[in-house]
Design an enzyme around this catalytic site. Structure first.
Site, PDB file in Angstrom:
ATOM      1  N   GLU A  44      95.459  83.819  34.697  1.00  0.00           N
ATOM      2  CA  GLU A  44      94.074  83.389  34.886  1.00  0.00           C
ATOM      3  C   GLU A  44      94.009  81.883  35.115  1.00  0.00           C
ATOM      4  OE1 GLU A  44      90.672  82.722  35.735  1.00  0.00           O
ATOM      5  OE2 GLU A  44      90.882  84.847  35.214  1.00  0.00           O
ATOM      6  N   CYS A 170      76.496  94.423  38.198  1.00  0.00           N
ATOM      7  CA  CYS A 170      75.170  94.497  37.584  1.00  0.00           C
ATOM      8  C   CYS A 170      74.101  94.755  38.633  1.00  0.00           C
ATOM      9  CB  CYS A 170      74.842  93.244  36.798  1.00  0.00           C
ATOM     10  SG  CYS A 170      73.361  93.474  35.771  1.00  0.00           S
ATOM     11  N   ASP A 306      85.334  95.110  37.197  1.00  0.00           N
ATOM     12  CA  ASP A 306      84.630  95.152  38.473  1.00  0.00           C
ATOM     13  C   ASP A 306      85.527  95.481  39.660  1.00  0.00           C
ATOM     14  OD1 ASP A 306      82.352  94.492  37.092  1.00  0.00           O
ATOM     15  OD2 ASP A 306      82.309  92.399  37.730  1.00  0.00           O
ATOM     16  N   LYS A 314      79.190  98.495  37.692  1.00  0.00           N
ATOM     17  CA  LYS A 314      80.074  97.360  37.403  1.00  0.00           C
ATOM     18  C   LYS A 314      79.350  96.412  36.453  1.00  0.00           C
ATOM     19  CE  LYS A 314      82.443  97.763  41.858  1.00  0.00           C
ATOM     20  NZ  LYS A 314      83.706  98.303  41.301  1.00  0.00           N
ATOM     21  N   THR A 315      79.521  96.654  35.160  1.00  0.00           N
ATOM     22  CA  THR A 315      78.826  95.883  34.135  1.00  0.00           C
ATOM     23  C   THR A 315      79.785  95.550  32.996  1.00  0.00           C
ATOM     24  OG1 THR A 315      78.118  97.787  32.810  1.00  0.00           O
ATOM     25  CG2 THR A 315      76.687  97.135  34.646  1.00  0.00           C
ATOM     26  N   ALA A 316      79.425  94.534  32.207  1.00  0.00           N
ATOM     27  CA  ALA A 316      80.219  94.209  31.026  1.00  0.00           C
ATOM     28  C   ALA A 316      80.209  95.359  30.033  1.00  0.00           C
ATOM     29  CB  ALA A 316      79.691  92.934  30.371  1.00  0.00           C
ATOM     30  N   CYS A 349      72.689  98.828  32.051  1.00  0.00           N
ATOM     31  CA  CYS A 349      71.990  97.792  32.797  1.00  0.00           C
ATOM     32  C   CYS A 349      70.666  97.513  32.095  1.00  0.00           C
ATOM     33  CB  CYS A 349      71.761  98.239  34.239  1.00  0.00           C
ATOM     34  SG  CYS A 349      71.089  96.941  35.292  1.00  0.00           S
TER      35      CYS A 349
END
Length: 431
Positions: A44, A170, A306, A314-316, A349
């Site tokens: 990262e 999101c 994601d 595609k969300t946390a 969401c």
């Protein structure tokens, strides 16, 4: 405790994780919680980690931007080795990751979790005018405060809010920005003087029908003109005009619209190295088994977040449920035992329809509702104050202190029939 330092030009680890976002850090913490002596490397380059779900509330004047970011080394588990560079290519046959600085990392197992790419350049003129001329986006940390500045200063005129073709992270975020803006303008007595249009490239307001009626009531209450089949293709900031490809019975044609404020959301795609490494499906996304989150062709490779080609939001919140599944199944594959943990497509969401109320959409594969709480606690198909309290007050704390630390509150995996996966876990070729 400081992170171990990667010294040699080439090293081998038990697990290499590409990505230090929510997915990469959560799965690292979950793995170490289960097996603390694993040698895990995280690739990262970013020096700051962002709580991206908070940016909508920054754009709505609820949060300050600085509380959504922390130093990367403060959130990566201390027992993991960090490589502060990009992963440029994966060789799944050799079980190696090539890094941007020239080093190569060998692995017994690989987790691909780099997130997705915001393709700002796909919209002509957009990059050049972001952050000025009334053009903003809550999809960038540095622009979310500008969104709030525009909302506060706009007294009359036209505000456009756009949503690109799916998939995007999101999927409700383009609407959330609009609802919070309208709520502020209504409270200030300005809404009647502002023409608001939602330019949605898709064909429906929201992909899960159960939540649409509540959203439609807010659309009507705010006087929003909601248009489907309108895709933003170009922006001219100085002239404050936007061009849209508009679908019709005779195909697409282009229409130009002026604006005083434009909240733009770019098309989104997987990082190019996924396809270049032979790990992608036909759409370019990471090709995973939807239940086990193991790669469909390379059993030594897992993925989440994601970048995944699985048909979930595609969300946390999806990552919160995916991380324990990947952790359990990856360790099972190392132990050569059946993969029994299953991801059922959960995503959430929280649709912020006004300051103080949220429609808490929770659903899985196929749009099946998967509420965390019984309806008498919170009816997710309606806008509630309880959901606002959860989103604004509790979820940030849960993110930093539970999810990123391997505490899997209400995130136990579902179970599948135990069976061995076909193929050698060292690679599809069985080498």
């Amino acid at each position: 405790m400081p992170h171990p330092t990667p010294e040699s030009p080439s090293r081998r680890h038990d697990v290499v994780i590409i990505g230090g976002g929510a997915a990469g850090i959560a799965v690292t913490a979950s793995l170490l919680k289960r097996r603390g002596d694993l040698d895990i490397a995280i690739v990262e380059p970013a020096e700051r980690h962002s709580y991206q779900p908070g940016w909508t509330l920054v754009g709505g004047g609820v949060f300050s931007a600085d509380i959504t970011r922390r130093p990367m080394d403060d959130v990566i588990p201390s027992r993991a080795t960090r490589y502060a560079t990009r992963g440029e290519r994966v060789d799944p046959e050799a079980a190696e990751v090539a890094l941007a600085d020239g080093r190569r990392l060998g692995y017994a197992r690989l987790v691909v979790a780099p997130g997705l790419v915001l393709d700002w350049g796909a919209i002509e003129g957009l990059e050049e005018t972001l952050g000025e001329n009334g053009v903003t986006s809550n999809y960038r940390f540095d622009l979310a405060p500008y969104t709030w500045s525009l909302v506060q200063s706009l007294e009359r005129g036209r505000a456009l809010f756009t949503q690109p073709p799916m998939p995007i992270k999101c999927a409700g975020a383009p609407q959330k920005a609009m609802y919070l803006a309208c709520d502020h303008w209504r409270r200030q007595g300005r809404l009647d003087d502002i023409e608001v249009r939602f330019c949605n490239a898709g064909g429906v307001l929201f992909g899960v029908p159960d939540y649409v009626p509540a959203l439609e009531r807010y659309i009507a209450g705010y006087g929003i003109e909601a248009a489907c089949g309108e895709r933003l293709v170009a922006v001219d900031g100085p002239s404050r005009t936007a061009r849209f490809a508009v679908g019709g019975e005779d195909g697409e044609h282009e229409e130009e619209r002026g604006f005083d404020m434009l909240h733009a959301v770019p098309p989104q795609k997987a990082p190019g190295f996924v396809a270049e490494s032979g790990l992608a499906n036909g759409g370019g996304w990471l090709d995973l088994d939807a239940e086990t989150l193991q790669h469909v062709r390379y059993p030594a490779v897992f993925g989440l977040g994601d970048v995944s080609g699985t048909p979930n939001a595609k969300t946390a919140a999806a990552v919160r449920k995916q991380a324990p599944v990947v952790a359990e199944n990856l360790l099972a594959s190392l132990d050569e035992t059946p993969l029994t943990a299953a991801y059922t497509g959960y995503g959430s969401c929280p649709l912020t329809v006004e300051r103080g109320r949220i429609v808490l959409a929770e659903f899985g594969y196929g749009g099946t509702l998967q509420p965390t709480f019984p309806r008498w606690v919170n009816d997710g198909t309606q806008a509630t104050r309880r959901a606002w309290w959860l989103k604004a007050k509790q979820l940030p704390w849960l993110y930093w202190n539970l999810m990123l630390k391997g505490h899997e509150w209400l995130a136990a995996p579902a179970r599948r029939e135990p069976r061995m996966e076909s193929g050698d876990a060292r690679g599809a070729s069985g080498r």
